[in-house]
Design a protein around this motif. Structure first.
Motif, short mmCIF file in Angstrom:
data_model
loop_
_atom_site.label_atom_id
_atom_site.label_comp_id
_atom_site.label_asym_id
_atom_site.label_seq_id
_atom_site.Cartn_x
_atom_site.Cartn_y
_atom_site.Cartn_z
N LEU A 152 36.08 42.74 22.57
CA LEU A 152 34.84 42.45 22.55
C LEU A 152 34.42 41.83 23.84
CD1 LEU A 152 34.31 40.94 18.99
CD2 LEU A 152 33.48 43.14 19.66
N VAL A 153 35.12 41.00 24.57
CA VAL A 153 34.57 40.46 25.79
C VAL A 153 34.56 41.35 26.98
CG1 VAL A 153 35.38 38.76 27.62
CG2 VAL A 153 35.23 38.09 24.99
N VAL A 154 35.63 42.17 26.92
CA VAL A 154 35.76 43.56 27.79
C VAL A 154 34.42 44.27 27.63
CG1 VAL A 154 36.93 45.06 28.69
CG2 VAL A 154 38.31 43.25 27.95
N LEU A 155 34.27 44.65 26.61
CA LEU A 155 33.10 45.25 26.48
C LEU A 155 31.73 44.80 26.81
CD1 LEU A 155 33.93 47.18 22.92
CD2 LEU A 155 33.89 48.26 25.22
N LEU A 156 31.84 43.53 26.57
CA LEU A 156 30.56 42.74 26.98
C LEU A 156 30.30 42.64 28.49
CD1 LEU A 156 30.62 39.72 24.29
CD2 LEU A 156 28.46 41.17 24.86
N GLN A 157 31.55 42.80 29.24
CA GLN A 157 31.28 42.76 30.69
C GLN A 157 30.40 43.97 31.26
OE1 GLN A 157 32.02 39.81 31.82
NE2 GLN A 157 32.76 39.75 29.58
N ALA A 158 30.58 44.97 30.45
CA ALA A 158 29.69 46.17 30.75
C ALA A 158 29.99 46.87 31.93
CB ALA A 158 28.18 46.05 30.38
N LEU A 197 40.94 51.50 27.22
CA LEU A 197 39.86 51.74 26.83
C LEU A 197 38.42 50.91 27.01
CD1 LEU A 197 41.45 52.31 23.14
CD2 LEU A 197 40.91 54.02 24.89
N GLY A 198 38.38 49.84 27.53
CA GLY A 198 37.28 49.14 27.76
C GLY A 198 36.85 49.23 29.25
N THR A 199 37.71 49.88 30.20
CA THR A 199 37.26 49.84 31.33
C THR A 199 37.19 51.16 32.08
OG1 THR A 199 39.16 49.28 32.29
CG2 THR A 199 37.77 47.44 31.91
N ARG A 200 37.76 52.18 31.56
CA ARG A 200 37.87 53.59 32.30
C ARG A 200 36.76 54.44 31.95
NH1 ARG A 200 41.92 51.10 34.45
NH2 ARG A 200 44.01 52.13 34.32
#
Length: 320
Positions: A152-158, A197-200
């Protein structure tokens, strides 16, 4: 606008004042003319609804949302009030209610943070700060834990990579890393899944999923299903599905909100309202393709009354 696949678009010819007057008349005195209320609110887009609310206040010195809340009840009220929230406020509000009080609604966190674009997530964070004078990331980390929290935190970094061409060597490398972290290892290396999955970028990951299938003989969803569980599993699957196709993800979400006994009305309302100006036409198409019936038919079968009438208007038509 960037979205041309919604079922709700700007109404023309539009007269905010006339709409405000019609709504006031519909809610004044004994009994409410729900038909007028639902017809106006489902056929105007959100920007127009804001203009109506503003005209309503100017003409009558009354708050339209307060009047809707006092005149309507139940799911129908929830739907009408939801339609009155601007998109970013709608998402911020949904997240606020997902993390308040006893127990966290992980389903809502998962659905919103897996499906929104990086620009939308940045916007939600800003609006959350303005509306609630609190930091969304702090609130979410306070109510979640473990790898679920980390993703969730990775996704919140957007900060997902932009879509600019795909490097096949990097695709191969990521697919191998995921294969080694998942299928080949006792216990899964969740960190690798979270980072990749969260950054590419979306186009990169679509190629990675193809390559993963070639290397392992499994769809990445099957590996996630076998190797993880609970909230983390649901979030990873939601992210993968949204990378593959956001409309397909929402078609499935809508289907399961109505399938079987009882309806998950919160989810049904949230998806219908939040996607009505974005991609509900595409969602309808995916729904028809994947579930052998139309979204319209399923809503018709599963709901009733003014609530049903309003949802069917938002749906915007049948797909035979």
């Amino acid at each position: 606008s960037q979205y041309a696949r919604g079922t709700v678009t700007a109404f023309a010819p539009f007269d905010a004042r006339a709409d405000a007057e019609a709504l006031r008349k519909a809610m004044k005195g004994m009994g409410t003319d729900e038909e007028t209320v639902l017809t106006i609110l489902t056929t105007r887009n959100n920007a127009q609804r804001q203009e109506i609310a503003s005209a309503f206040k100017t003409l009558f010195g009354r708050d339209l949302v307060d009047d809707l809340k006092s005149e309507l009840t139940g799911k129908f009220e929830t739907l009408m009030v939801s339609l009155m929230r601007p998109a970013c406020i709608f998402d911020a509000h949904a997240l606020k209610h997902a993390i308040k009080g006893a127990g966290t609604n992980e389903k809502v966190l998962t659905e919103i943070l897996a499906s929104r674009t990086p620009a939308e997530v940045q916007n939600i964070k800003q609006v959350y700060q303005q509306e609630y004078e609190a930091d969304l990331e702090d609130k979410i980390t306070g109510e979640t834990s473990g790898h679920f929290q980390r993703l969730l935190v990775v996704l919140l970094q957007a900060k997902r990579d932009p879509d600019v061409g795909v490097d096949e060597a990097l695709v191969e490398q990521d697919a191998q890393i995921l294969f080694r972290a998942g299928e080949l290892k006792w216990g899964t290396d969740e960190e690798k899944f979270i980072t990749i999955l969260g950054t590419r970028s979306v186009s990169h990951l679509r190629r990675v999923f193809d390559k993963y299938m070639t290397i392992s003989g499994f769809q990445i969803e099957e590996t996630i299903d076998r190797e993880t569980s609970g909230d983390l599993e649901k979030l990873l699957l939601a992210v993968v599905k949204c990378i593959r196709s956001v409309p397909a993800y929402f078609a499935e979400t809508l289907y399961y909100s109505m399938k079987g006994a009882g309806t998950d009305d919160d989810t049904l309302i949230r998806v219908m309202v939040s996607r009505s100006e974005v991609d509900l036409l595409d969602i309808r198409q995916e729904f028809r393709k994947n579930f052998a019936k139309s979204l319209y038919q399923m809503i018709q079968k599963d709901t009733s009354g003014d609530y049903r009438k309003a949802l069917l208007l938002l749906c915007g038509g049948d797909d035979n």
